[in-house]
Design an enzyme around this catalytic site. Structure first.
Site, PDB file in Angstrom:
ATOM      1  N   ASP A 197       0.840  -1.209   0.000  1.00  0.00           N
ATOM      2  CA  ASP A 197       0.000   0.000   0.000  1.00  0.00           C
ATOM      3  C   ASP A 197       0.869   1.252   0.000  1.00  0.00           C
ATOM      4  O   ASP A 197       2.054   1.218   0.381  1.00  0.00           O
ATOM      5  CB  ASP A 197      -0.974   0.004   1.179  1.00  0.00           C
TER       6      ASP A 197
ATOM      7  N   GLU B 280      -0.021  -1.330   5.540  1.00  0.00           N
ATOM      8  CA  GLU B 280       1.052  -0.949   6.472  1.00  0.00           C
ATOM      9  C   GLU B 280       0.881   0.485   6.926  1.00  0.00           C
ATOM     10  O   GLU B 280       1.042   0.816   8.095  1.00  0.00           O
ATOM     11  CB  GLU B 280       2.420  -1.131   5.805  1.00  0.00           C
TER      12      GLU B 280
END
Ligand SMILES: [Zn+2]
Length: 381
Positions: free
Chosen positions: A71, A133
């Site tokens: 991400d 994350e």
């Protein structure tokens, strides 16, 4: 595919944390399958996102985990010179959202799989790509549980967050919270029979100051962190309607950044005890009042290990013998919590992460490539 081509491909997927990362994950799964490598997906609870991990080389204990997140942070409100989802090279720099944080490392791990297969490896390399994350290391928790369930026992984990290929052995943990106070609104002239949510917030905010002052007084310097103690901070406060009305509502957002060895859960417990004490006083005046606490994220610190395998390996491969701790959080503390020796070491400069015109220097990507090649050689004998 070269690392640069792989990076261009990974950047082309918009994987802002609020969106699904499945297109990227399926691309990685299909790419690995085309090389004869089987992947395991560990999905998010709602099925909209997934982690991927794959083992290259023999299925045996030991070996290395190359860990990266898929991400990226949003581009909204940022002024970009070129399209953030098209990797663009200018003056020895590769621009694109996630080029630095941290699709560069992901691309290296994936692009060098053919070399890992050809080596051949004596001990395995596990590629581990997570979701979410940037919003509290949510995916890594699911992935690590799945890896443990499968019985994987790597001897070291390398989290490839941008560190300019320095060997980072520690970072603080983070606890983020939101407190919502319900008071009892009265005209301020009769505050004796009311409960001002704003004034209660003031008392709770003050707790952050006194706790931090205690931390400062008792924590010895020299652990590498700046500042060396666990810090507390209140960032946003909202509440009240008028100067002469006892506020019915007040909320605030706050955080604790813990040094290794201190647990964010312990801070949450101490804060809960303070809340209980304050709430009892509020209810004595008006029973419908109260305080609600929400933990919005909690990520453990990563601490330097004694004779850590990951540290020794990365020092050997990079030649870096300096002592480095960083201010940003990573998934490293979660891997360490699983009992696996962990360091952070990856290409690119964290100063470029999350910025408009995020880039990774070509020279850094090449340094990362040499590092992974060295790792392959190391695991092949
Ligand atoms: Zn990152």
């Amino acid at each position: 595919m070269t690392p640069k081509e792989m990076l261009a491909k990974l950047v082309s997927f918009n994987t802002e944390s609020q969106r699904s990362n499945l297109d990227l994950i399926h691309f990685c799964r299909d790419y690995l399958a085309s090389l004869g490598v089987e992947s395991r997906l560990a999905p998010s609870p709602d099925g909209q996102k997934a982690n991927l991990y794959a083992t290259i080389g023999p299925r045996r204990d030991g070996g290395i985990v190359l860990s990266g997140h898929t991400d990226v942070v949003p581009v909204a409100g940022q002024d970009w010179t070129s399209d953030p989802w098209t990797l663009t090279e200018r003056d020895g720099k590769l621009y694109g959202r996630g080029a630095c944080d941290m699709k560069g490392f992901d691309a290296l791990a994936l692009a060098l799989v053919p070399e890992m297969l050809a080596a051949p490896l004596e001990r395995p390399i596990h590629i581990a790509l997570s979701y979410d994350e940037e919003v509290g290391c949510l995916g890594a928790r699911v992935m690590i549980a799945s890896m443990q369930q499968e019985g994987l026992k790597p001897s070291a984990v390398i989290v490839g967050e941008p560190s300019m290929m320095k060997v980072v052995t520690g970072h603080k943990g983070g606890l983020r919270m939101r407190t919502a106070i319900r008071g009892h609104a009265v005209h301020s002239s009769r505050i004796d029979v009311g409960v001002s949510a704003v004034m209660v917030a003031g008392e709770l905010i003050h707790w952050h100051n006194t706790t931090m002052a205690e931390n400062k007084a008792r924590t010895p310097a020299g652990n590498g962190f700046e500042p060396p103690y666990s810090t507390l901070h209140v960032g946003v406060v909202q509440g009240g309607t008028a100067v002469n009305i006892a506020a019915e509502h007040c909320t605030f957002a706050h955080e604790v950044r813990c040094i290794p060895g201190e647990l964010q859960e312990a801070y949450a417990e101490r804060y809960r005890a303070k809340l209980a004490e304050v709430e009892a006083g509020m209810k004595a005046v008006a029973p419908e009042t109260g305080i609600a606490l929400e933990i919005t994220s909690s990520t453990p610190a990563m601490g330097p290990e004694t004779d850590g395998a990951a540290e020794a390996l990365c020092r050997r491969l990079t030649g870096d013998n300096g002592r480095h701790v960083v201010a940003y959080g990573t998934e490293g503390g979660l891997f360490q919590g699983a009992g696996w020796s962990t360091v952070v070491c990856g290409p690119g400069d964290i100063a470029q992460a999350h910025q408009p015109d995020e880039f990774i220097a070509v020279e850094q990507l090449e340094a990362g490539e040499r590092f992974v090649r060295g790792l392959i050689a190391d695991l092949s004998r």
